[in-house]
Design an enzyme around this catalytic site. Structure first.
Site, PDB file in Angstrom:
ATOM      1  N   THR A  98     -16.275  82.889  47.559  1.00 53.37           N
ATOM      2  CA  THR A  98     -16.227  83.465  46.207  1.00 53.37           C
ATOM      3  C   THR A  98     -16.530  82.443  45.121  1.00 53.37           C
ATOM      4  O   THR A  98     -17.155  82.764  44.115  1.00 53.37           O
ATOM      5  CB  THR A  98     -14.821  84.063  45.961  1.00 53.37           C
ATOM      6  N   ASP A 135     -20.204  83.681  53.697  1.00 53.79           N
ATOM      7  CA  ASP A 135     -18.885  84.241  53.408  1.00 53.79           C
ATOM      8  C   ASP A 135     -18.011  83.712  54.543  1.00 53.79           C
ATOM      9  O   ASP A 135     -18.402  83.777  55.711  1.00 53.79           O
ATOM     10  CB  ASP A 135     -18.964  85.779  53.450  1.00 53.79           C
ATOM     11  N   SER A 136     -16.832  83.197  54.222  1.00 56.45           N
ATOM     12  CA  SER A 136     -16.058  82.535  55.271  1.00 56.45           C
ATOM     13  C   SER A 136     -15.568  83.501  56.343  1.00 56.45           C
ATOM     14  O   SER A 136     -15.095  83.073  57.387  1.00 56.45           O
ATOM     15  CB  SER A 136     -14.900  81.734  54.682  1.00 56.45           C
ATOM     16  N   ASP A 147     -10.897  83.397  52.790  1.00 53.44           N
ATOM     17  CA  ASP A 147     -10.458  84.267  53.891  1.00 53.44           C
ATOM     18  C   ASP A 147     -10.091  83.499  55.156  1.00 53.44           C
ATOM     19  O   ASP A 147      -9.116  83.832  55.825  1.00 53.44           O
ATOM     20  CB  ASP A 147     -11.551  85.303  54.222  1.00 53.44           C
ATOM     21  N   GLN A 157       5.940  86.149  63.938  1.00 51.17           N
ATOM     22  CA  GLN A 157       5.175  86.927  62.948  1.00 51.17           C
ATOM     23  C   GLN A 157       5.680  86.674  61.535  1.00 51.17           C
ATOM     24  O   GLN A 157       5.004  87.005  60.569  1.00 51.17           O
ATOM     25  CB  GLN A 157       5.325  88.428  63.247  1.00 51.17           C
TER      26      GLN A 157
END
Ligand code: ASP
Length: 342
Positions: free
Chosen positions: A14, A58-59, A91, A280
């Site tokens: 970005t 774009d990553s 990302d 998590q």
């Protein structure tokens, strides 16, 4: 006296995008324009050189081969600069930072990844502050002339994080990254305050940088959830050639005490597949001794990933399975912090 020098490596993301005139979609623009947008950088008086990947990406499209290219580029330019700044999409920045932290052994210079949530050409961009501070940190020396932060880091919204401890936490806010299990290495206010107790310094300076370029990809991430079907776990664990699984469990490392699940995991371990347990939860660590549901996992041979992020766990396994053909060696090094990752 020689000027301090920083190599800025542009990979995409970005920070260097603009709205397509017709579709309005964000599309990348050329790197020269990124620098034009930040004339403030000249005020440092550093020598700032640039390198742009071609094509920029774009990553979300990042792959391990890209990490190898990045690491080799830094190795090639290592003696020519005091520090390195990598402009990268947010990302997968946590994955790239983690991977590089393991791939570059004996690193003695700053490698600072940064990016932005809004393109650099937009009036309210967060990209300028991130970029400018990252460059300042990359050139910063301590009193004895060594790098202040000789680590792979992520700088985002006033905070410098250890790269293998941080992850993208927020898809919208400028404060996009967090590192709940390790304190920031620096905080940027009026001054940049370095937290030297948290920064890792080499025991002996002057070792040669060693770049590891073999990364194994016979790996999987399996996230436990209520109602998970046996066939799903089977599909993952029976993947041909699989060497290791990052098992994302509940809380302190717990999974349902289902016979079929424990049986599948035990068979996988017996078949020399490594099962690495991480939580998590965004913060805290695995402790398989705390509850019976965790103890069952330990009994079947699941090993602890302590308080590692998913990004660190996955890329560490990639590095180790690339380095060693025997999973015994992989397991041995999984239990030793290689780059401050747990
Ligand atoms: N999709 C973009 C990327 O990761 C988002 C960003 O740069 O923040 O490349």
């Amino acid at each position: 006296m020689n000027k301090l020098s920083v190599l800025v490596i542009y990979t995409g993301g970005t920070i260097g995008m603009k709205a397509h005139p017709v579709t309005g979609e964000l599309v990348p623009f050329r790197f020269e324009h990124v620098l034009e947008e930040v004339p403030e950088l000249r005020k440092f008086g550093f020598r700032i050189d640039t390198y742009s990947f071609d094509p920029i990406i774009d990553s979300s499209n990042i792959v391990p081969e890209f990490w190898v290219k990045l690491a080799l580029l830094i190795e090639e330019k290592y003696s020519l600069y005091d520090g390195f700044v990598i402009l990268h999409g947010t990302d997968t920045m946590g994955y790239t930072a983690s991977a590089l932290s393991f791939m570059m052994e004996n690193l003695e210079k700053p490698v600072i990844l940064t990016g932005s949530q809004l393109p650099i050409g937009m009036p309210r961009t967060d990209g300028k502050e991130n970029f400018i501070s990252a460059v300042e940190i990359a050139a910063k020396k301590n009193q004895d002339g060594h790098a202040m932060v000789p680590e792979v880091c992520i700088f985002f919204q006033e905070r410098l994080f250890r790269g293998n401890r941080a992850f993208k936490y927020n898809a919208e806010e400028f404060r996009a990254f967090r590192s709940p299990n390790y304190p920031p290495l620096a905080e940027a206010g009026i001054h940049i305050k370095y937290n030297s107790h948290a920064i890792s310094y080499p025991a002996v300076w002057g070792k040669k940088l060693k770049v590891h370029t073999r990364l194994g990809t016979d790996v999987a991430i399996l996230k436990i959830f209520p109602g998970m079907e046996e066939k799903v776990v089977q599909a993952v664990l029976h993947t041909p050639g699989l060497r290791a699984v990052v098992l994302e469990t509940y809380g302190q490392g717990n999974a349902p005490s289902l016979d079929w699940l424990l049986d599948l995991l035990a068979k996988a371990v017996a078949g020399d597949i490594i099962i690495l347990n991480i939580t998590q939860c965004p913060a805290g660590r695995v402790s398989m001794d705390s509850y019976a549901c965790g103890a069952r996992l330990k009994e079947v041979g699941v090993i602890s990933g302590y308080d590692m992020t998913t990004e660190a766990a996955l890329t560490k396994i990639m590095l180790l399975t690339g380095l060693y053909t025997s999973n015994e060696n992989v397991k041995r090094f999984l239990d030793i912090p290689l780059s401050g990752e747990f």
